[in-house]
Design a protein around this motif. Structure first.
Motif, short mmCIF file in Angstrom:
data_model
loop_
_atom_site.label_atom_id
_atom_site.label_comp_id
_atom_site.label_asym_id
_atom_site.label_seq_id
_atom_site.Cartn_x
_atom_site.Cartn_y
_atom_site.Cartn_z
N UNK A 153 -9.09 6.05 -2.34
CA UNK A 153 -8.83 4.78 -1.69
C UNK A 153 -10.09 4.30 -0.96
N UNK A 154 -10.51 3.10 -1.31
CA UNK A 154 -11.70 2.48 -0.73
C UNK A 154 -11.28 1.42 0.29
N UNK A 155 -12.20 0.94 1.12
CA UNK A 155 -11.85 -0.13 2.06
C UNK A 155 -11.29 -1.37 1.39
N UNK A 156 -11.70 -1.63 0.14
CA UNK A 156 -11.22 -2.84 -0.55
C UNK A 156 -10.04 -2.57 -1.48
N UNK A 157 -9.49 -1.36 -1.46
CA UNK A 157 -8.32 -1.05 -2.28
C UNK A 157 -7.09 -1.70 -1.67
N UNK A 158 -6.41 -2.54 -2.43
CA UNK A 158 -5.26 -3.29 -1.92
C UNK A 158 -3.94 -2.88 -2.56
N UNK A 178 -1.09 5.11 4.86
CA UNK A 178 -1.99 5.50 5.95
C UNK A 178 -3.24 4.64 5.97
N UNK A 179 -3.57 4.04 4.83
CA UNK A 179 -4.76 3.17 4.73
C UNK A 179 -4.38 1.71 4.54
N UNK A 180 -3.11 1.37 4.73
CA UNK A 180 -2.67 -0.01 4.62
C UNK A 180 -2.62 -0.54 3.20
#
Length: 388
Positions: free
Chosen positions: A144-149, A175-177
């Motif tokens: 999961x990356x910061x831009x993974x939606x 957990x990462x939104x």
């Protein structure tokens, strides 16, 4: 006051209204493109998003509203949107939730049209589509990356049948939104309770078990969260997604027998899979209810049934030409995609062409076990194996 009408006008306008009080078991079929309003105030106050009024046929009639409500109830959801096919429903999720610069994760065993859609998103829309091991479980957190939606899941994979650990994937995603969408077509929403395991969106290809007649193309998206439903609804409206009342009626007609048919498919498939497991021509049976299938322990924990779809791997000593000959020799099993209908189907796959991480040997052949007598289906496979 009755207005005197010419013959032509009378053919278009009538004063007759059928008497109220009619009741019957089948849902009524309401056809409409144009929807009529009682007055201007009604036209201005109706809200297609609230589904508290009828505004235009594309946004729903009593027939489609009824189907949406019943599908949401089956999945223990709150909201439902209909689409012209399962793939259309998948596309609606992607276009509702992703934009240029975003990232989506898909299982490597994903339904191949979904994979092709991922390639299109990457090539033309600036959205990265990456693929993960369907058995990764909690390990997906590392991808999961910061831009993974969005994370797509499929339980199980509809060709190679791996069963993912949905609660572990959902916990890591949330957990990462990140939102999690589940293709729950294999279980028809009956044998897997997706929302209870943590998923945010459930996609169903109603083309399969819900229709049951091999004659309808339709998909559905089911959610619990209102804000998420509203995002999907806007995509539904902007993309012009809609289904015809006659098709909606056919699915409604199939719902009362859905579980009876699903259980019959399940019983027949398990009997056939057990017979194939004992055949020397078969190297491995890929049926989630059998121990050879990757993720079988997850299936035991999370599922209450299996339906009629499973695959086998032939012994590696058999060539593709031989397995093709086997498929061609089948009489009751017809060669065709899809599943969930009364007729049994078979499809050989070049699985290594569909996967980036496929390591098993042997030609993969997928079976959809219909509602024929299992004794006859076994006899059909036995004669085709002899012809191979």
């Amino acid at each position: 006051m009755t207005v005197k009408k010419s013959q032509q006008t009378a053919l278009v306008h009538t004063d007759y209204k059928a008497p109220e009080g009619f009741a019957a078991f089948p849902s009524a079929i309401h056809h409409a493109s144009t929807v009529l309003f009682k007055n201007v105030a009604a036209m201005r106050s109706g809200d297609w998003k609230e589904k508290n009024a009828y505004t235009y046929g594309l946004h729903g009639t009593p027939t489609t509203f009824t189907l949406e409500a019943r599908l949401a109830e089956i999945e223990d959801g709150r909201y439902c949107l209909l689409a012209p096919s399962g793939l259309a429903a998948i596309a609606m999720v992607d276009f509702a939730l992703l934009k240029s610069g975003d990232d989506v994760l898909l299982p490597d065993n994903v339904y191949n049209p979904n994979r092709e859609l991922g390639k299109w998103l990457s090539a033309d829309f600036g959205i990265t589509a990456r693929y993960y091991d369907p058995l990764i479980g909690a390990g997906i957190a590392a991808l999961i990356q910061p831009n993974t939606k969005l994370i797509w899941t499929e339980a199980p994979g509809s060709v190679s049948m791996e069963v993912p650990d949905l609660p572990a994937i959902c916990q890591a995603a949330h957990a990462r939104g990140v939102l999690v969408a589940l293709d729950n077509t294999w279980s028809a929403g009956l044998a897997l309770r997706g929302f209870a395991l943590g998923v945010d969106i459930i996609m169903q290809a109603l083309t399969k078990y819900q229709s049951g007649g091999s004659d309808v193309l339709m998909g559905a998206l089911i959610t619990r969260d209102r804000a998420l439903h509203d995002r999907l609804s806007m995509a539904h409206m902007r993309l012009g997604m809609g289904v015809g009342a006659d098709d909606a009626y056919l699915v409604l007609r199939g719902l009362p027998t859905l579980k009876l048919r699903f259980d019959a498919h399940d019983a027949g498939a398990r009997k056939l899979a057990a017979w194939l497991q004992a055949r020397p021509e078969i190297g491995k049976v890929l049926h989630p209810a059998f121990q050879d299938c990757p993720g079988h322990d997850i299936w035991q924990r999370d599922f209450s049934g299996a339906g009629g779809l499973f695959s086998v791997l032939f012994d590696p000593s058999y060539t593709e030409a031989q397995t093709d000959r086997f498929v061609d020799a089948l009489k009751l099993f017809k060669i065709g995609y899809s599943w969930g209908g009364a007729n049994s189907l078979v499809m050989p796959y070049r699985i290594a062409h569909l996967r980036t991480d496929w390591r098993d040997e042997g030609i993969l052949v997928r079976f959809n076990v219909g509602l024929e007598d299992t004794v006859d289906l076994i006899a059909d496979i036995e004669q085709a194996l002899a012809a191979m």
